[in-house]
Design an enzyme around this catalytic site. Sequence first.
Site, PDB file in Angstrom:
ATOM      1  N   SER A   1       0.805  -1.225   0.000  1.00 27.84           N
ATOM      2  CA  SER A   1       0.000   0.000   0.000  1.00 27.84           C
ATOM      3  C   SER A   1       0.837   1.273   0.000  1.00 27.84           C
ATOM      4  O   SER A   1       0.311   2.353  -0.249  1.00 27.84           O
ATOM      5  CB  SER A   1      -0.949   0.021   1.203  1.00 27.84           C
ATOM      6  OG  SER A   1      -0.233   0.111   2.411  1.00 27.84           O
TER       7      SER A   1
ATOM      8  N   LYS B   1       0.434   4.754   7.033  1.00 26.51           N
ATOM      9  CA  LYS B   1      -0.176   5.568   5.978  1.00 26.51           C
ATOM     10  C   LYS B   1       0.219   7.038   6.150  1.00 26.51           C
ATOM     11  O   LYS B   1       0.669   7.466   7.213  1.00 26.51           O
ATOM     12  CB  LYS B   1      -1.707   5.482   6.040  1.00 26.51           C
ATOM     13  CG  LYS B   1      -2.286   4.101   5.738  1.00 26.51           C
ATOM     14  CD  LYS B   1      -2.169   3.719   4.287  1.00 26.51           C
ATOM     15  CE  LYS B   1      -2.869   2.399   3.985  1.00 26.51           C
ATOM     16  NZ  LYS B   1      -2.264   1.260   4.682  1.00 26.51           N
TER      17      LYS B   1
END
Length: 219
Positions: free
Chosen positions: A139, A177
Amino acid sequence: MLTRKQHELLMFINDRLQAGGVSPSFEEMKEALDLKSKSGVHRLVNALEERQFIRRLANRARALEVLRLPETGTAAKAPARQTPIIAAANDDVIELPLHGKIAAGMPIEAMQSDRTLSVPAALLGASGDHFALEVSGDSMIEAGILDGDYALVQKCDTARDGEIVVALVDEDEATLKYLRRDKGEIRLDPANSAYTAQRYAPNRVRVQGKLVGLLRRYN
């Protein structure tokens, strides 16, 4: 115009980056240039930075990137596999607690491990408590963070917009993230165009640390 020693150091750093994507330590620079102390290396590095031949990457303690070479004045070719942490020009090594894989579904505080990871102190930069996590998944690949890398994290409970953080969602799942605040929500952005951002009410997200370094092993 560079001095002979400045030119030698610049080419030595560039050659090492081209060969493996990692620049030499200050000790290796000292030996390569036959200098008596690392203070001489510091002066040469500062001179090259002032003349805009190299730069130290932000938030990556003593990480070096070659911007251009004196022969042509053009930008230097990037290493074939450049990582977010290009170099650690510091010989001190510390042992960080190595917890499980990021996004393993457990709060960091609950992770118990007797494993450690040997890390050059220069990769950490800021002072404070740190820990390491093994990255799982793709990701964040567009930020140069690959599956199997080791994320070096400074413990903290706040972060600025745009920083890469370890965020705990609903006290259950930890994820790595980009942190954004958007229209009263917390947005956790991946660095992979195949994934979409995650949006949560602020009370559902708790920052547990921010990324300060990355370690990659090549087999």
